[in-house]
Scaffold this motif. Structure first.
Motif, PDB file in Angstrom:
ATOM      1  N   GLU A  89       5.143  -6.406   5.235  1.00  8.67           N
ATOM      2  CA  GLU A  89       4.346  -6.130   4.037  1.00  8.67           C
ATOM      3  C   GLU A  89       5.246  -5.992   2.814  1.00  8.67           C
ATOM      4  O   GLU A  89       6.339  -5.446   2.911  1.00  8.67           O
ATOM      5  CB  GLU A  89       3.574  -4.823   4.195  1.00  8.67           C
ATOM      6  CG  GLU A  89       2.424  -4.915   5.153  1.00  8.67           C
ATOM      7  CD  GLU A  89       1.603  -3.629   5.152  1.00  8.67           C
ATOM      8  OE1 GLU A  89       1.652  -2.866   4.164  1.00  8.67           O
ATOM      9  OE2 GLU A  89       0.924  -3.402   6.159  1.00  8.67           O
ATOM     10  N   VAL A  90       4.759  -6.478   1.698  1.00  8.24           N
ATOM     11  CA  VAL A  90       5.437  -6.285   0.426  1.00  8.24           C
ATOM     12  C   VAL A  90       4.486  -5.464  -0.433  1.00  8.24           C
ATOM     13  O   VAL A  90       3.389  -5.902  -0.734  1.00  8.24           O
ATOM     14  CB  VAL A  90       5.752  -7.633  -0.262  1.00  8.24           C
ATOM     15  CG1 VAL A  90       6.367  -7.392  -1.632  1.00  8.24           C
ATOM     16  CG2 VAL A  90       6.641  -8.480   0.608  1.00  8.24           C
ATOM     17  N   ARG A  91       4.902  -4.261  -0.791  1.00  7.46           N
ATOM     18  CA  ARG A  91       4.066  -3.379  -1.599  1.00  7.46           C
ATOM     19  C   ARG A  91       4.444  -3.513  -3.068  1.00  7.46           C
ATOM     20  O   ARG A  91       5.613  -3.642  -3.401  1.00  7.46           O
ATOM     21  CB  ARG A  91       4.233  -1.939  -1.155  1.00  7.46           C
ATOM     22  CG  ARG A  91       3.728  -1.737   0.250  1.00  7.46           C
ATOM     23  CD  ARG A  91       3.840  -0.307   0.647  1.00  7.46           C
ATOM     24  NE  ARG A  91       3.444  -0.180   2.036  1.00  7.46           N
ATOM     25  CZ  ARG A  91       3.077   0.943   2.591  1.00  7.46           C
ATOM     26  NH1 ARG A  91       3.087   2.049   1.881  1.00  7.46           N
ATOM     27  NH2 ARG A  91       2.723   0.984   3.847  1.00  7.46           N
ATOM     28  N   TYR A  92       3.436  -3.470  -3.896  1.00 16.16           N
ATOM     29  CA  TYR A  92       3.671  -3.542  -5.331  1.00 16.16           C
ATOM     30  C   TYR A  92       2.523  -2.849  -6.048  1.00 16.16           C
ATOM     31  O   TYR A  92       1.466  -2.626  -5.474  1.00 16.16           O
ATOM     32  CB  TYR A  92       3.798  -4.991  -5.808  1.00 16.16           C
ATOM     33  CG  TYR A  92       2.505  -5.770  -5.725  1.00 16.16           C
ATOM     34  CD1 TYR A  92       1.677  -5.884  -6.840  1.00 16.16           C
ATOM     35  CD2 TYR A  92       2.095  -6.377  -4.543  1.00 16.16           C
ATOM     36  CE1 TYR A  92       0.491  -6.575  -6.772  1.00 16.16           C
ATOM     37  CE2 TYR A  92       0.908  -7.077  -4.464  1.00 16.16           C
ATOM     38  CZ  TYR A  92       0.107  -7.173  -5.573  1.00 16.16           C
ATOM     39  OH  TYR A  92      -1.080  -7.855  -5.514  1.00 16.16           O
ATOM     40  N   ALA A  93       2.755  -2.521  -7.284  1.00 17.14           N
ATOM     41  CA  ALA A  93       1.732  -1.926  -8.138  1.00 17.14           C
ATOM     42  C   ALA A  93       1.357  -2.947  -9.199  1.00 17.14           C
ATOM     43  O   ALA A  93       2.228  -3.518  -9.856  1.00 17.14           O
ATOM     44  CB  ALA A  93       2.247  -0.656  -8.800  1.00 17.14           C
ATOM     45  N   LYS A  94       0.068  -3.190  -9.316  1.00 14.77           N
ATOM     46  CA  LYS A  94      -0.393  -4.116 -10.341  1.00 14.77           C
ATOM     47  C   LYS A  94      -0.221  -3.466 -11.713  1.00 14.77           C
ATOM     48  O   LYS A  94      -0.555  -2.302 -11.907  1.00 14.77           O
ATOM     49  CB  LYS A  94      -1.870  -4.445 -10.118  1.00 14.77           C
ATOM     50  CG  LYS A  94      -2.386  -5.500 -11.053  1.00 14.77           C
ATOM     51  CD  LYS A  94      -3.808  -5.880 -10.700  1.00 14.77           C
ATOM     52  CE  LYS A  94      -4.310  -6.934 -11.656  1.00 14.77           C
ATOM     53  NZ  LYS A  94      -5.672  -7.347 -11.338  1.00 14.77           N
TER      54      LYS A  94
END
Length: 93
Positions: A6-11
């Motif tokens: 998984e690659v987590r990011y914040a929009k």
């Protein structure tokens, strides 16, 4: 990712400059004991919309919006900021 990780990011949300935001807002004088969610309810009919007000003001913590009775804060006008989702509109009471 193709390997299953998984690659987590914040929009990101792009906000207008505060000077621009204040032109598209109405002033609100904070009352004693008032909270950001109450201001959201008053102007947008939804206490969860406090973040719109926080975005229009120079605060890092939303509690700073209402921590000082008598302080004037900006409340965005109907339609929100350019590129925003808008909302039901500003009510004055």
């Amino acid at each position: 990712m193709p390997d299953g990780s998984e690659v987590r990011y914040a929009k990101r949300r792009l906000l207008p400059a505060l000077e621009e935001a204040r032109h598209d807002a109405v002033p609100h004088v904070v009352g004693s004991g008032e909270r950001p969610d109450q201001v959201g309810q008053r102007y947008f009919g939804d206490p969860g919309q406090w973040w719109r007000i926080a975005d229009a003001n120079p605060v890092l913590d939303p509690r700073e919006l209402t921590d000082e009775p008598g302080k004037e804060i900006a409340v965005p006008l109907p339609g929100g900021f350019p590129g925003g989702t808008g909302g039901p509109g500003v009510r004055n009471g």
